[in-house]
Write an enzyme that holds these catalytic residues in place. Sequence first.
Site: not given
Ligand code: UD1
Ligand code: CA
Length: 463
Positions: A9-10, A15, A22, A101, A103, A140, A369, A383
């Site tokens: 979650a870093a 985007r 996020k 993840s 997100d 991916g 009120y 009223a």
């Molecule tokens: C990633 C996957 C992709 C997959 C998708 C699914 C990779 C390279 N790709 O892509 O294959 O289909 O998730 O949702 O992993 N985060 C960190 N530190 C960092 C970078 C990211 O904690 O340095 C965290 C983000 O906050 C996020 C999660 O990792 O919660 C995923 O990162 P994000 O950049 O959204 O990856 P995607 O491009 O979606």
């Molecule tokens: Ca993502």
Amino acid sequence: MQFAIVIMAAGKGTRLKSKRPKVLHEVGGKPLIRHVVDAARQIVPPEDIYVIVGHEAGLVRDSVSALGVQFVEQTQQRGTGHAIQTARQAVQGYENVIVLSGDVPLIRPETIRAVRDFHLERRAAMTVLTAAPEDLRGYGRVIRKPNGSDEVQEIVEPKALTPDKEKAREINSGIYGFAGKPLFSHIENLGTDNAHGEFYLTDMAEILVKAGERVVALEAKDPDEVLGANTITEMMAIDGKLRLITARRLMAEGVTIFRPETSVIDSGVMVGPDTVIEPFVQLLGETKVGSECRIRSYSVLEHATVGNHVLVRQGCIISQSRVDDGVLLGPYAHLRPESEIGEGAHVGNFVETKKVRLGKGSKAGHLAYLGDAEIGEGVNVGAGVITCNYDGVAKRKTVIGDNVFVGSDSTLVAPVKLGNGSYIAAGSCITEDVPEDALALGRSRQTIKEGWAAQRRNKKQTL
Ligand code: UD1
Ligand code: CA
């Protein structure tokens, strides 16, 4: 020390084009990270949950720290692989590590459990949760070994897709099971030779396969569950799905919701059977509504507790307040925090209440009120009545006994008490306590000037 859950979650969420990180954006009335932590807590105790924070780390920590989870700080966000490298110290003592993840908010505990069980059963070094959604953009792709195998060859990120690999319809959810030993003995081999110049956790698949380890894929039954929230459009699509899940749960419990796609209902909301919810209603937070109520359009209830047989007419706002059985509200009533509306009471058009107890069967029908007041049973608030609760320095209280009649357009200057059964003449300004059963007149006596109006008209004509 069998399983740790690591939540990534870093990231900033470039985007989104938002100042807010996020994972703090909300879907279904809750930040993304909170959804994921809540699911993780169903699987392991909070001391085995490690949230990787980085961008706006303090804010992200604050949003879940009360839940007792652990944190790992990734000061520079150099990719998902780097995130797990950063967590090494914290989790390398665990036999297995589940990676979620931050997100991917719809993930259910059942599915995390399925990943764990499959991972153990297959004795895998890495298990990838996959899905086959219609729209593959942004994900991916998981390339399996041939012949219907559950073993994975590699994971290819969108920008690296070649036409032959583009045929693979299975996506990587960003949720994994890892065996600790192979993960940490190979994770330093990740490189940054890719479109983003980042360390991709996804590259672990190929690295482990090449090292002779087993990497397997488990497909999620419902592709919606692994939807990623990278843009506001994606988040709102997820929000819509979550709200619909809640609306369907309530409908299954006997609640009628007209046009459920227009309602905004948070997942913790409870509603009793035979209650009818009209279009464009919002039920938020810990709101509870009893049975056989009707909530008419454009009403917003936030942390509200509503009894049975209550009619909330159009356009009401009820926040952090309690409404007892048989109450009639609105249209356009505004119940601000700590309002308690007693059984069978009526709060009508353009009436605002705040920190008020309105007794059983009392009525405030129009344009009033009522703030910082205790109002007894069977009271009639005319009223335009106003409790003047603020003297410029402090808030003061108005106490109204039972069966009091407060005439229209009266101002009650607090602190003031109206005794049981008293009667306030319309248009009074009440600054002193009124004894029980008394009549209080707080206005100047009416004067009549005979013929005055006619004289004025005649004067105008002669000019
Ligand atoms: C990633 C996957 C992709 C997959 C998708 C699914 C990779 C390279 N790709 O892509 O294959 O289909 O998730 O949702 O992993 N985060 C960190 N530190 C960092 C970078 C990211 O904690 O340095 C965290 C983000 O906050 C996020 C999660 O990792 O919660 C995923 O990162 P994000 O950049 O959204 O990856 P995607 O491009 O979606
Ligand atoms: Ca993502």
